[in-house]
Design an enzyme around this catalytic site. Structure first.
Site, PDB file in Angstrom:
ATOM      1  N   ARG A  49      53.992  -9.353 -57.136  1.00  0.00           N
ATOM      2  CA  ARG A  49      53.671 -10.581 -56.396  1.00  0.00           C
ATOM      3  C   ARG A  49      52.184 -10.912 -56.450  1.00  0.00           C
ATOM      4  NH1 ARG A  49      52.628 -11.093 -51.114  1.00  0.00           N
ATOM      5  NH2 ARG A  49      53.414  -9.001 -50.635  1.00  0.00           N
ATOM      6  N   TYR A 103      56.063 -36.636 -63.697  1.00  0.00           N
ATOM      7  CA  TYR A 103      57.385 -36.009 -63.629  1.00  0.00           C
ATOM      8  C   TYR A 103      58.005 -36.260 -62.254  1.00  0.00           C
ATOM      9  CZ  TYR A 103      60.729 -32.170 -63.103  1.00  0.00           C
ATOM     10  OH  TYR A 103      61.842 -31.422 -62.835  1.00  0.00           O
ATOM     11  N   ASP A 175      48.870 -32.096 -65.835  1.00  0.00           N
ATOM     12  CA  ASP A 175      50.096 -31.492 -66.354  1.00  0.00           C
ATOM     13  C   ASP A 175      50.071 -31.690 -67.868  1.00  0.00           C
ATOM     14  OD1 ASP A 175      52.700 -30.955 -67.259  1.00  0.00           O
ATOM     15  OD2 ASP A 175      53.619 -31.645 -65.410  1.00  0.00           O
ATOM     16  N   LYS A 200      59.276 -25.108 -70.928  1.00  0.00           N
ATOM     17  CA  LYS A 200      59.399 -26.038 -72.040  1.00  0.00           C
ATOM     18  C   LYS A 200      58.867 -25.428 -73.337  1.00  0.00           C
ATOM     19  CE  LYS A 200      60.986 -28.873 -68.897  1.00  0.00           C
ATOM     20  NZ  LYS A 200      60.634 -28.254 -67.601  1.00  0.00           N
TER      21      LYS A 200
END
Length: 393
Positions: A49, A103, A175, A200
């Site tokens: 984490r 997006y 982005d 992606k």
């Protein structure tokens, strides 16, 4: 790990970020699957984490070198990277300026959650630097852009936005998913923070969900401080998968881009196609800007048919290209943004961005371009009257 800072992109993709196998000297990175590590007499207290297991640490170096940044982080999804980053720099009473063409998931995050945290936001009315500048307020802390945008491949002047942000002493965030660092490196233009849906192109095989961030170390530290509490880390097995996939990032993106440019030109000449959205076409309103800030034009495009063609029935008729939810895999896919990526937006918001119900987003893969063209044109044209409901064409 050997340094490949001055190497070419293909060399960085293949070699940077390999986790060393000191025991057996294998040719590929081993997977360190431990969720618990020694804490006494160690330089680094490792914990999944904390984004610092061996596989996480070394893959971050690959992403950082590709993006020309000081550091990087890997997340469990693109939205985990986006939400953690935005919330790390924004608090109650702060304001963010966002490009309106982003997006759908990012816009939904802002519209559904930011009011709860007392974070103010403004979406621009356009894409020029003046459209961003007029939205800046005394409490503005971030400017957020996405270029090329999803799904209409709109282009924003990266250097102009970076300069605007610096002149107002605020952070700039981009982005960079559609372009990847193979095609576009925003940090070279002055952007502060670069985000990716690594699901992606970084993953590239439609089998990984991941996100990534690249920035200078002080910004990495700020995001890490929140990220360790939110717990959006990626499992080490998937980190290993992502590192393996990124070895071929350069060759995949360039091959897909070559196909996309060819298909965009063919679609533009097709009598059944009304409009093609691709920054590599001279008809694109920002073609010159795209040519200036991109090394190529990417492998994403969108198009819409002339009136009378049912886009959904067209997708059902395809045999090679898959109607599929995501993008950037080695296989070609198409989808309707109004039903998928931007379904959470209201019809009015989609219309404001120019996203009509029949718009098709095309993620071009690595197949033979002639085979893709046959699937789009010859096969479907023969059956359009029956399958796609042509009227008066």
């Amino acid at each position: 790990m050997a340094s490949h800072k001055n190497s070419g992109q293909k060399t960085i993709c293949v070699h940077t970020g390999e986790t060393p196998d000191k025991q057996f000297r294998g040719a590929i990175s081993p997977i360190y699957m431990a969720s618990s590590y020694e804490f006494m007499e160690v330089d680094v207290k490792r914990y999944p984490r904390y984004f610092n297991t061996p596989n996480q640490e070394f893959l971050s170096k690959k992403i950082a070198q590709l993006e020309h940044s000081e550091g990087a982080m890997i997340f469990s999804s693109g939205m985990a990277a986006i939400s953690t980053t935005l919330l790390a720099f924004l608090g109650s009473g702060d304001h963010i300026v966002l490009q309106k063409d982003i997006y759908g998931g990012t816009r939904n995050l802002v519209e559904e959650q930011f009011d709860r945290y007392g974070i103010e936001y403004t979406f621009t009315s356009g894409l020029y630097v003046n459209d961003f500048e007029c939205c800046i307020q005394p409490n503005t802390k971030l400017i957020y852009i996405e270029t090329p945008s999803n799904p209409l491949l709109k282009i924003v002047d990266i250097a102009a936005i970076a300069n605007l942000a610096k002149s107002h002493n605020i952070l700039s965030v981009i982005d960079n998913t559609f372009a990847t660092p193979i095609i576009q490196r925003p940090i070279d233009f002055g952007i502060d923070i670069v985000l990716h849906s690594a699901t992606k192109y970084f993953g590239g095989h439609s089998d990984i969900s991941a996100g990534a961030l690249a920035a200078k170390q002080e910004h990495i530290d700020t995001v890490w401080n929140l990220g360790k509490n939110l717990g959006g880390n990626l499992s080490d097995f998937m980190v290993w998968m992502l590192e393996r996939s990124m070895k071929t990032l350069s060759v995949r993106v360039k091959a897909q881009q070559k196909n996309a440019k060819k298909l965009a030109k063919k679609l533009q000449k097709n009598k059944y196609v009304d409009t093609v959205y691709y920054p590599g076409l001279k008809s694109h309103p920002n073609y010159e800007l795209a040519k200036k800030q991109m090394n190529g034009f990417g492998a994403m495009l969108s198009f819409k048919f002339i009136d009378g063609i049912d886009s959904e029935q067209f997708l059902k008729a395809l045999k090679l290209i898959k109607p599929s939810m995501s993008l950037a895999g080695i296989e070609s896919t198409m989808l309707l943004p109004s039903r998928t990526s931007h379904a959470l937006l209201s019809p009015e918001e989609r219309a404001d961005q120019g996203i009509c119900d029949g718009l098709i987003r095309f993620s071009v893969g690595m197949e033979n371009s002639d085979d893709l063209l046959i699937d789009i044109t010859m096969h479907c044209t023969r059956r359009f009257n029956k399958v796609c409901r042509f009227r008066n064409v």
